[in-house]
Design an enzyme around this catalytic site. Structure first.
Site, short mmCIF file in Angstrom:
data_model
loop_
_atom_site.label_atom_id
_atom_site.label_comp_id
_atom_site.label_asym_id
_atom_site.label_seq_id
_atom_site.Cartn_x
_atom_site.Cartn_y
_atom_site.Cartn_z
CE1 TYR A 185 -4.22 1.75 0.88
CE2 TYR A 185 -2.76 3.11 2.22
CZ TYR A 185 -3.99 2.90 1.62
OH TYR A 185 -4.98 3.85 1.76
CE LYS A 207 -3.61 4.97 -1.28
NZ LYS A 207 -4.66 5.34 -2.25
N1 LIG Z 1 -10.01 5.83 4.76
C1 LIG Z 1 -8.79 6.22 5.02
O1 LIG Z 1 -8.37 6.36 6.19
C2 LIG Z 1 -7.85 6.56 3.88
C3 LIG Z 1 -6.67 7.23 4.20
C4 LIG Z 1 -5.79 7.54 3.17
C5 LIG Z 1 -6.10 7.20 1.87
N2 LIG Z 1 -7.24 6.55 1.60
C6 LIG Z 1 -7.50 6.22 0.19
O2 LIG Z 1 -8.69 6.84 -0.22
C7 LIG Z 1 -9.33 6.06 -1.24
C8 LIG Z 1 -10.78 5.78 -0.81
O3 LIG Z 1 -10.77 5.08 0.42
P1 LIG Z 1 -12.08 4.79 1.28
O4 LIG Z 1 -11.67 4.78 2.69
O5 LIG Z 1 -13.18 5.63 0.81
O6 LIG Z 1 -12.33 3.25 0.86
P2 LIG Z 1 -13.62 2.52 0.28
O7 LIG Z 1 -13.30 1.05 0.32
O8 LIG Z 1 -14.84 2.97 0.99
O9 LIG Z 1 -13.68 3.04 -1.22
C9 LIG Z 1 -12.83 2.55 -2.21
C10 LIG Z 1 -13.69 2.22 -3.43
O10 LIG Z 1 -12.82 1.75 -4.47
C11 LIG Z 1 -13.54 0.74 -5.15
N3 LIG Z 1 -12.67 -0.15 -5.93
C12 LIG Z 1 -11.85 -1.10 -5.43
N4 LIG Z 1 -11.29 -1.79 -6.44
C13 LIG Z 1 -11.77 -1.26 -7.59
C14 LIG Z 1 -11.57 -1.55 -8.96
N5 LIG Z 1 -10.77 -2.55 -9.35
N6 LIG Z 1 -12.22 -0.80 -9.89
C15 LIG Z 1 -13.07 0.18 -9.50
N7 LIG Z 1 -13.29 0.50 -8.21
C16 LIG Z 1 -12.66 -0.22 -7.27
C17 LIG Z 1 -14.26 -0.01 -4.05
O11 LIG Z 1 -15.33 -0.80 -4.55
C18 LIG Z 1 -14.71 1.12 -3.13
O12 LIG Z 1 -16.02 1.57 -3.42
C19 LIG Z 1 -8.47 4.81 -1.39
O13 LIG Z 1 -7.56 4.98 -2.46
C20 LIG Z 1 -7.72 4.73 -0.08
O14 LIG Z 1 -6.51 4.05 -0.20
C21 LIG Z 1 -8.14 6.23 2.57
#
Ligand SMILES: NC(=O)c1ccc[n+]([C@@H]2O[C@H](COP(=O)([O-])OP(=O)(O)OC[C@H]3O[C@@H](n4cnc5c(N)ncnc54)[C@H](O)[C@@H]3O)[C@@H](O)[C@H]2O)c1
Length: 249
Positions: A155, A159
């Protein structure tokens, strides 16, 4: 402040739920025409419909961001539906956390494919439109984890890779009026992190380490996305904006 997003067309990948859904709503509230796209079909349709019911402009395209043909179809359908494309948010992502010695090749490949290759495919597919119109915004959703986290070699590498890609493209595409930036969220209270067995302890540790003593919310990231997508951010490119309650390390 008018962000100048009225009738701009924005694709937010992985926007069926979580941060992506909040970004889609925020951009649509600013007057953008938003494409909700995700691999989760039912949820993606429901998210787009909720926006439409709120009187906002939204369209749903279901697809897998790791497949070049599906990504091309996403961009083609966006242009056919809304007449163009101006903003791409590379948000789709997922963790597969394991200590390195227990990390399978599939754990590595899947995380790289969804977050890094997916962003490459989507950015490559929109760029001809951005170049032709002399305007475009790419926003990669990185993470504070680009600085490194235990159990997140895959990850963190993906990133950090999104940041390298953004910096290269900021230089390459700037002459066409295209900006490419990253947002690095810290701990955000979404379903993705709530599904982790370590959710409570991660949340507690994050808040302890942050100068701002609350859990990050999807709207915190969505506001930053709206700004970087806007006319107002046209002289900012190759940047990493941390949305992490003041925590960097
Ligand atoms: N939540 C956190 O604390 C956090 C912190 C830093 C970064 N992020 C990043 O933010 C982004 C969103 O995270 P989130 O917490 O909303 O997660 P989430 O799981 O709620 O949303 C991620 C979405 O990506 C979709 N996805 C996964 N694989 C896919 C594919 N092959 N094709 C199309 N869509 C796909 C999933 O179905 C999901 O709806 C991610 O990239 C995550 O790494 C999240």
């Amino acid at each position: 402040m008018d962000l100048g997003l009225k009738d701009k067309v924005a694709i937010v990948t992985g926007s069926a739920r979580g941060l992506g859904a909040a970004m889609a709503r925020r951009l649509a509230e600013e007057g953008a025409k938003v494409v909700v796209t995700d691999i989760q079909a039912e949820l993606a349709h429901a998210t787009a419909e909720a926006l439409q019911q709120a009187g906002l402009q939204a369209h749903c395209v279901v697809g897998d961001i790791t497949r070049a043909a599906e990504v091309q179809r996403l961009v083609d359908e966006t242009v056919a539906t809304f007449g163009g494309v101006h903003v791409l948010v590379n948000n789709a992502g997922m963790p597969r956390d394991k200590y390195l010695v227990k990390m399978s090749e599939d754990d590595w490949d899947r995380v790289m494919d969804v977050m890094l290759k997916g962003a490459f495919l989507a950015t490559r597919a929109v760029m001809p439109h951005f170049i032709e119109q002399g305007w475009g915004r790419v926003i990669n959703i990185s993470s504070r984890a680009h600085l490194g986290n235990p159990t997140q070699a895959n990850y963190s590498a993906a990133k950090a890779g999104l940041i390298g890609m953004a910096k290269a493209l900021a230089i390459e595409e700037g002459r066409y009026g295209v900006t490419v930036n990253c947002i690095a969220p810290g701990f955000m209270d979404t379903e993705m992190v709530r599904a982790l067995p370590t959710y409570e302890s991660i949340k507690e540790r994050a808040i302890q380490a942050q100068p701002i003593k609350r859990a990050g919310q999807p709207e915190d990231v969505a506001d930053a996305v709206a700004f970087l997508a806007s006319e107002r951010a046209g002289f900012i490119s190759g940047e990493v904006l941390h949305v992490s309650g003041g925590r960097y390390g």
